[in-house]
Design a protein around this motif. Structure first.
Motif, PDB file in Angstrom:
ATOM      1  N   TYR A  10       0.822  -1.202   0.000  1.00 50.84           N
ATOM      2  CA  TYR A  10       0.000   0.000   0.000  1.00 50.84           C
ATOM      3  C   TYR A  10       0.864   1.264   0.000  1.00 50.84           C
ATOM      4  N   GLU A  14      -4.585   6.234  -0.118  1.00 48.49           N
ATOM      5  CA  GLU A  14      -5.912   5.627  -0.001  1.00 48.49           C
ATOM      6  C   GLU A  14      -6.145   4.638  -1.133  1.00 48.49           C
ATOM      7  N   SER A  15      -6.842   3.549  -0.815  1.00 47.42           N
ATOM      8  CA  SER A  15      -7.239   2.564  -1.815  1.00 47.42           C
ATOM      9  C   SER A  15      -8.411   1.787  -1.259  1.00 47.42           C
ATOM     10  N   ARG A  25     -12.272   0.894   2.975  1.00 47.83           N
ATOM     11  CA  ARG A  25     -11.377   1.932   2.485  1.00 47.83           C
ATOM     12  C   ARG A  25     -10.058   1.769   3.227  1.00 47.83           C
TER      13      ARG A  25
END
Length: 259
Positions: A10, A14-15, A25
């Motif tokens: 990551y 945000e993803s 989220r």
């Protein structure tokens, strides 16, 4: 040459992540040291992760805490705000102290520039109704003035019942809070400040009284320790029932949204 980013970690702030039917989220932060989960007020799920951790680690963390997530999400859904959106048009319903009043849009000069309660109707000038944000501001201002006037007659009896000094009072926008109490900066005759949120005055009087008593208890006791609830129970033995009613009715109030 810079190596390509590992798609299984990551790096982005945000993803999104889906684990066994749960959509989350993902918020990554280089400052974070460990995983954490939050269930937001709208019942959506957020996974907080240190930057660079793998998708497999994130999925395993979510699976380990799946039962907790489902329980908390059900609680959020049960108490999620159901605030209506209002329209500034004839017949729209607004509440004040538990009673229903319909909006009347008028061209009369007597209501120009504000909102008034006339013959059982909330009357607003057509100029304000034509400008949603100005009309909303006028309605909020009316709730603040009406609420401040009504509470001014209730504060002293409640303060006397609880044996506390009557604080200064204001009614304003407090976001999602019903009330707050700010103690005086010094003890030289200052009384502190009680603030009440304007949406509160849509509720029945006995629930407004609960909030008043709750904030007055803070004049003596900061925080919500056992001695706070004992003091509140002394003045209001049925406070737990009223608190439950406030939680249920409060999430259905108009909070200012205008279409």
């Amino acid at each position: 040459m810079t190596a390509p980013a590992d798609p299984s970690t990551y790096p982005a702030p945000e993803s999104l992540l889906t684990v066994d039917g749960l959509s989350l989220r993902v918020r990554a932060s280089a400052r974070r040291k460990r995983f954490a989960l939050t269930v937001e007020t709208d019942a959506t799920l957020t996974l907080h992760t240190p930057a660079g951790r793998s998708t497999a680690e994130a999925e395993q963390f979510v699976r380990t805490h799946r039962a907790w997530l489902l329980t908390k999400r059900r609680e959020r859904e049960r108490t999620r705000p159901l605030s209506p959106v209002k329209e500034l048009a004839d017949g729209e319903v607004f509440r004040y102290l538990g009673r229903t009043y319909r909006l009347a849009v008028s061209n009369e000069e007597e209501v120009a520039g504000g909102v008034r309660l006339i013959a059982g109707r909330l009357v607003m000038g057509s100029d304000l109704a034509a400008e949603p944000q100005a009309g909303r501001a006028a309605l909020v201002d009316w709730y603040c003035r009406a609420g401040r006037n009504w509470t001014g007659h209730r504060l002293q009896p409640w303060a006397a019942r609880m044996g506390v000094t009557e604080p200064e009072l204001e009614v304003r926008d407090l976001g999602d809070r019903w009330g707050s109490y700010r103690p005086p900066h010094d003890t030289a005759g200052a009384a502190g400040l009680m603030s009440l949120g304007w949406p509160l005055f849509q509720l029945p009087m006995h629930l407004v009284d609960y909030v008043i008593a709750h904030e007055l208890a803070h004049v003596k006791v900061s925080g919500h320790r056992d001695d706070f609830w004992r003091l509140l129970r002394t003045a209001l033995p049925e406070y737990e029932e009223r608190r439950a009613d406030l939680d249920e009715l409060g999430r259905r109030l108009w909070m200012g949204a205008i279409r």
